[in-house]
Design a protein around this motif. Structure first.
Motif, PDB file in Angstrom:
ATOM      1  N   ASN A  54       0.798  -1.232   0.000  1.00  0.00           N
ATOM      2  CA  ASN A  54       0.000   0.000   0.000  1.00  0.00           C
ATOM      3  C   ASN A  54       0.833   1.286   0.000  1.00  0.00           C
ATOM      4  OD1 ASN A  54      -2.457  -1.440   0.150  1.00  0.00           O
ATOM      5  ND2 ASN A  54      -2.193  -1.670   2.353  1.00  0.00           N
ATOM      6  N   GLU A  56       2.575   2.885  -2.338  1.00  0.00           N
ATOM      7  CA  GLU A  56       2.342   3.791  -3.455  1.00  0.00           C
ATOM      8  C   GLU A  56       1.057   4.594  -3.250  1.00  0.00           C
ATOM      9  OE1 GLU A  56       1.553   3.362  -8.167  1.00  0.00           O
ATOM     10  OE2 GLU A  56       3.158   2.121  -7.351  1.00  0.00           O
ATOM     11  N   SER A  57      -0.003   3.920  -2.830  1.00  0.00           N
ATOM     12  CA  SER A  57      -1.275   4.608  -2.570  1.00  0.00           C
ATOM     13  C   SER A  57      -1.134   5.625  -1.444  1.00  0.00           C
ATOM     14  CB  SER A  57      -2.364   3.601  -2.207  1.00  0.00           C
ATOM     15  OG  SER A  57      -2.633   2.757  -3.288  1.00  0.00           O
ATOM     16  N   ARG A  60       0.730   8.893  -2.366  1.00  0.00           N
ATOM     17  CA  ARG A  60       0.003   9.808  -3.248  1.00  0.00           C
ATOM     18  C   ARG A  60      -0.772  10.867  -2.464  1.00  0.00           C
ATOM     19  NH1 ARG A  60      -2.844   5.523  -6.133  1.00  0.00           N
ATOM     20  NH2 ARG A  60      -1.162   4.370  -7.078  1.00  0.00           N
ATOM     21  N   GLY A  90      -6.979   8.448   5.157  1.00  0.00           N
ATOM     22  CA  GLY A  90      -6.527   7.567   4.077  1.00  0.00           C
ATOM     23  C   GLY A  90      -5.503   6.550   4.537  1.00  0.00           C
ATOM     24  N   THR A  91      -4.514   6.989   5.303  1.00  0.00           N
ATOM     25  CA  THR A  91      -3.480   6.054   5.747  1.00  0.00           C
ATOM     26  C   THR A  91      -4.008   5.085   6.801  1.00  0.00           C
ATOM     27  OG1 THR A  91      -2.611   7.706   7.292  1.00  0.00           O
ATOM     28  CG2 THR A  91      -1.520   7.513   5.143  1.00  0.00           C
ATOM     29  N   LEU A  94      -5.834   2.336   5.015  1.00  0.00           N
ATOM     30  CA  LEU A  94      -4.882   1.382   4.435  1.00  0.00           C
ATOM     31  C   LEU A  94      -4.289   0.481   5.529  1.00  0.00           C
ATOM     32  CD1 LEU A  94      -3.027   3.753   1.943  1.00  0.00           C
ATOM     33  CD2 LEU A  94      -4.571   1.874   1.343  1.00  0.00           C
TER      34      LEU A  94
END
Length: 105
Positions: A54, A56-57, A60, A90-91, A94
């Motif tokens: 995860n 790369e995501s 971003r 977001g993190t 993930l």
């Protein structure tokens, strides 16, 4: 600062099973089923374990950088600007997905 950020993590991760805290990486980490999900370094920085798949995501997102310990980049971990709600949410999403897929310790 460390206590406020730790409380923020506990609130955001309250839905994860078997939450606990443990001293690691010179700070305090929030664990689920024996796996680190996120933590607060002694300097107040927020680190999140998103997992290598995860990265790369996560990178971003604005306010997210690879986590470094000294000169070494820690694969699967990111530093997050916890004042940025989008980066934080977001993190942590993930991290929640990554850690939930691991077998309990």
């Amino acid at each position: 600062m460390e206590d406020d950020t730790l409380d923020l993590l506990r609130d955001r991760l309250a839905d994860m099973p078997n939450l606990s805290t443990r001293r690691m990486f010179g700070g305090i980490c929030v664990m689920s089923r024996g796996h680190m999900v996120a933590g607060v370094a002694a300097n107040g920085d927020l680190m999140v374990r998103v997992g290598k798949p995860n990265m790369e995501s996560a990178l971003r997102l604005d306010g997210v950088e690879p986590m470094k310990m000294g000169a070494r980049t820690m694969g699967g971990f990111v530093d997050v600007d916890h004042s940025d709600e989008t980066a934080l949410d977001g993190t942590l999403e993930l991290a929640r997905a990554f850690v939930s897929a691991l077998p309990a310790k």
